[in-house]
Design a protein around this motif. Structure first.
Motif, PDB file in Angstrom:
ATOM      1  N   MET A  98       7.402  -7.352  -2.158  1.00  0.00           N
ATOM      2  CA  MET A  98       5.982  -7.638  -1.904  1.00  0.00           C
ATOM      3  C   MET A  98       5.680  -9.123  -2.055  1.00  0.00           C
ATOM      4  O   MET A  98       4.641  -9.601  -1.626  1.00  0.00           O
ATOM      5  N   GLY A  99       6.601  -9.869  -2.695  1.00  0.00           N
ATOM      6  CA  GLY A  99       6.418 -11.324  -2.804  1.00  0.00           C
ATOM      7  C   GLY A  99       5.754 -11.786  -4.083  1.00  0.00           C
ATOM      8  O   GLY A  99       5.097 -12.833  -4.106  1.00  0.00           O
ATOM      9  N   ASP A 100       5.917 -11.039  -5.156  1.00  0.00           N
ATOM     10  CA  ASP A 100       5.345 -11.451  -6.448  1.00  0.00           C
ATOM     11  C   ASP A 100       5.877 -12.836  -6.816  1.00  0.00           C
ATOM     12  O   ASP A 100       7.081 -13.020  -6.997  1.00  0.00           O
TER      13      ASP A 100
ATOM     14  N   THR B 148       4.186 -15.528   1.502  1.00  0.00           N
ATOM     15  CA  THR B 148       3.336 -15.163   0.363  1.00  0.00           C
ATOM     16  C   THR B 148       2.914 -13.693   0.503  1.00  0.00           C
ATOM     17  O   THR B 148       2.972 -13.129   1.606  1.00  0.00           O
ATOM     18  N   PRO B 149       2.463 -13.065  -0.597  1.00  0.00           N
ATOM     19  CA  PRO B 149       2.136 -11.635  -0.545  1.00  0.00           C
ATOM     20  C   PRO B 149       1.088 -11.293   0.506  1.00  0.00           C
ATOM     21  O   PRO B 149       1.162 -10.222   1.133  1.00  0.00           O
ATOM     22  N   ASP B 150       0.109 -12.184   0.721  1.00  0.00           N
ATOM     23  CA  ASP B 150      -0.952 -11.875   1.695  1.00  0.00           C
ATOM     24  C   ASP B 150      -0.374 -11.764   3.106  1.00  0.00           C
ATOM     25  O   ASP B 150      -0.748 -10.873   3.882  1.00  0.00           O
TER      26      ASP B 150
ATOM     27  N   PHE C 138       2.813  -2.740   1.953  1.00  0.00           N
ATOM     28  CA  PHE C 138       1.806  -2.383   0.955  1.00  0.00           C
ATOM     29  C   PHE C 138       2.533  -1.945  -0.291  1.00  0.00           C
ATOM     30  O   PHE C 138       3.561  -1.278  -0.223  1.00  0.00           O
ATOM     31  N   MET C 139       1.997  -2.333  -1.445  1.00  0.00           N
ATOM     32  CA  MET C 139       2.590  -1.849  -2.687  1.00  0.00           C
ATOM     33  C   MET C 139       1.539  -1.205  -3.567  1.00  0.00           C
ATOM     34  O   MET C 139       0.493  -1.804  -3.843  1.00  0.00           O
ATOM     35  N   ALA C 140       1.805   0.026  -4.002  1.00  0.00           N
ATOM     36  CA  ALA C 140       0.961   0.677  -5.008  1.00  0.00           C
ATOM     37  C   ALA C 140       1.547   0.299  -6.358  1.00  0.00           C
ATOM     38  O   ALA C 140       2.715   0.592  -6.637  1.00  0.00           O
ATOM     39  N   PHE C 141       0.753  -0.375  -7.185  1.00  0.00           N
ATOM     40  CA  PHE C 141       1.258  -0.937  -8.436  1.00  0.00           C
ATOM     41  C   PHE C 141       1.461   0.138  -9.509  1.00  0.00           C
ATOM     42  O   PHE C 141       0.697   1.088  -9.592  1.00  0.00           O
TER      43      PHE C 141
ATOM     44  N   ARG D  33       5.960 -14.413  -9.461  1.00  0.00           N
ATOM     45  CA  ARG D  33       6.594 -14.550 -10.784  1.00  0.00           C
ATOM     46  C   ARG D  33       8.103 -14.308 -10.714  1.00  0.00           C
ATOM     47  O   ARG D  33       8.814 -14.581 -11.670  1.00  0.00           O
TER      48      ARG D  33
ATOM     49  N   SER E 260       1.541  -8.579   3.411  1.00  0.00           N
ATOM     50  CA  SER E 260       0.594  -7.467   3.570  1.00  0.00           C
ATOM     51  C   SER E 260       0.107  -7.385   5.015  1.00  0.00           C
ATOM     52  O   SER E 260       0.041  -6.304   5.610  1.00  0.00           O
ATOM     53  N   GLN E 261      -0.196  -8.545   5.573  1.00  0.00           N
ATOM     54  CA  GLN E 261      -0.687  -8.565   6.961  1.00  0.00           C
ATOM     55  C   GLN E 261       0.383  -8.140   7.958  1.00  0.00           C
ATOM     56  O   GLN E 261       0.090  -7.753   9.078  1.00  0.00           O
TER      57      GLN E 261
ATOM     58  N   LEU F  21      10.808  -3.790  -5.824  1.00  0.00           N
ATOM     59  CA  LEU F  21       9.563  -3.587  -5.076  1.00  0.00           C
ATOM     60  C   LEU F  21       8.701  -4.851  -5.117  1.00  0.00           C
ATOM     61  O   LEU F  21       8.118  -5.254  -4.100  1.00  0.00           O
ATOM     62  N   ASN F  22       8.610  -5.470  -6.301  1.00  0.00           N
ATOM     63  CA  ASN F  22       7.776  -6.679  -6.413  1.00  0.00           C
ATOM     64  C   ASN F  22       8.358  -7.851  -5.631  1.00  0.00           C
ATOM     65  O   ASN F  22       7.615  -8.656  -5.069  1.00  0.00           O
TER      66      ASN F  22
END
Lengths: 228, 271
Positions: free
Chosen positions: B50-52, B73-75, B83-86, B54, B78-79, B46-47
């Motif tokens: 989302m583009g984490d 990148t994550p932003d 979406f990720m619920a952590f 790390r 997202s655009q 999942l991360n």
């Protein structure tokens, strides 16, 4: 006594005795107010009094600022600092809080941003002396470095000489917490926007505690103009 | 969104390879239950989606509607509707929740949201997730209980209206009533066409939302896929049948613990 002052006259040595609940706020924004040497402010809190001292430091100058607080029985002290370190300045803040008698309470919060190649140090200690049982203290400092050349130090110390007390300290130093950045970015904010939010976030609560609308607006505008 | 495709992703964190050629395809409107033993790569996947930063993607690609988003990148992801619920939303001291929500919404639209519309949508969202809207004036996630943090994640999903939502153990920390409420929101968004990838260890959530697909991640890759009955079987029998019936060797997780420092001091890396 409630006093919020922009660019107060700073003396090398000053003593303030708190005899009633007081709130003092100082916004330092003009280098001319600086005395030649080190600043030493001695606070004495009489029995059962409460003092909130907020310092917002935007001085583009080197600075050595020492606050020494002596707390008598049942007194309460909140010490807040928000500091920006510009260029190659060296800023040292040392806040020492002495819990001399029982049931005293203190919270020291120092947050800063080191923008360039300067040195920013948050030092200080909470000293719970013999007989100061049931006292409660916390020292915390956080500095965000915006440049690899920034030199910063956060060292909140605890000296405990009595039992039945509460004492804690915390320090955060470095650039940005990568988890916080990732979290904000995962909601669509760019890296720059995320960094700005976090940087302002570390200083704004202290700036807003000045409780003077004009000064808070002025302080926010300076923050808004910073390059991050 | 029409389709999200993960193609043979190899990813590592701090030198440890976690995803070992993971592939998965999710179509618009799918609700996928992502299962797997502890430490086998569910949250990592999942991360990575989302583009984490790390996690380092060594090879493979992620395609969103055939566009390669692996390096975004994550932003930007997202655009594009992700979406990720952590699983563990971080506290962000000093950042006021409503300022953050407003900035997030504005990042997803050309014109900034008006104050009135912002007030309306946040008030409605707070009500839907069962949180007090006064929390909007507090610092982001600071002092929230585990359950409040999870509700706050769902609240952000409602505000941002993603086309694909990745939910990482959204049910942990929620009481039975809260879980039913959150499941109701997920079901409503499913009806509106939102795609879901949902990680959970418990069948209670899956019973409430009835995912149409199940994928099992083992040793860093998708080892088995099926319909909702697969999730039900795992809930009943565990993972041992994978070895028995499918010959899938479940390697023991031997990850070293990670220290975050001591004495309340936290050192963060300079970026």
């Amino acid at each position: 006594m409630n006093k919020i002052v922009k660019n107060p006259t700073l003396k090398e040595k000053a003593e303030i005795i708190i005899k009633e609940d007081s709130s003092l706020g100082y916004f330092l924004h003009d280098e001319k107010i600086l005395p030649a040497g080190k600043i030493n402010l001695h606070l004495i809190l009489e029995k059962g009094t409460k003092l909130t001292l907020t310092l917002v430091d935007y001085l583009n100058a080197s600075l050595d600022f020492e606050v020494q607080a002596d707390l008598k029985e049942g007194s309460v002290l909140y010490l807040n600092l928000a500091s920006l370190c510009f260029k190659d300045n060296m800023k040292i803040f040392r806040f020492d809080v002495n819990h001399n008698e029982g049931s005293t309470y203190s919270r020291t919060k120092m947050n800063g941003v080191n923008l360039s190649n300067g040195t920013l140090k948050f030092l200080g200690s909470s000293f719970i002396k013999n007989g100061a049982h049931k006292s409660d203290t916390r020292q915390e400092g956080r500095i965000t470095n915006l440049s690899l050349a920034a030199k910063s130090e956060v060292s909140p110390a605890l000296l405990i000489k009595d039992n039945d007390v509460k004492a804690s300290h915390g320090a955060a130093l470095g650039a940005y917490n990568p988890t916080e950045l990732y979290y904000l970015m995962s909601r669509g904010l760019s890296l720059e926007e995320s960094k700005k939010l976090i940087t302002y976030g570390s200083l704004l609560p202290i700036i807003e505690s000045l409780k003077d609308e004009n000064l808070v607006t002025e302080a926010k505008e300076v923050l808004g103009g910073l390059k991050i | 969104m029409e389709e999200l495709e993960v193609k043979n992703i190899v990813a590592e964190a701090e030198g440890n390879q976690i995803l070992n050629g993971c592939s998965l395809k999710v179509k618009s409107g799918d609700c996928l239950a992502l299962l797997g033993p502890n430490g086998h790569g569910k949250s990592t996947l999942l991360n990575v989606l989302m583009g984490d930063p790390r996690y380092v993607v060594k090879s493979g690609s992620i395609l969103l509607d055939k566009t390669d988003i692996t390096k975004l990148t994550p932003d930007l992801r997202s655009q594009k509707g992700l979406f990720m619920a952590f699983q563990n939303p971080p506290d962000v001291p000093g950042v006021v929740t409503m300022d953050f929500f407003r900035a997030s919404i504005n990042a997803h639209q050309k014109q900034p949201i008006s104050l009135l519309n912002f007030y309306k949508s946040t008030t409605t969202a707070y009500k839907e997730v069962g949180l007090d809207s006064d929390m909007a004036s507090r610092h982001l996630n600071e002092g929230y209980s585990g359950g409040e943090k999870k509700r706050n994640e769902i609240l952000q999903m409602l505000l941002l209206k993603p086309s694909i939502a990745l939910l990482d153990e959204i049910d942990s920390g929620l009481d039975v009533d809260a879980l039913t409420q959150i499941a109701g929101i997920i079901n409503e968004l499913k009806k509106q066409g939102t795609t879901f990838i949902i990680v959970s260890h418990y069948d209670r959530l899956y019973d409430l939302i009835n995912p149409n697909r199940t994928a099992v991640i083992v040793n860093g890759k998708i080892a088995l896929e099926g319909d909702s009955s697969l999730a039900k079987r795992i809930s009943k029998e565990g993972y041992s049948f994978l070895e028995r019936e499918y010959g899938i060797d479940i390697k023991k997780n031997e990850k070293k613990p990670v220290s975050i420092g001591a004495c309340a001091a936290k050192q963060v890396a300079i970026k």
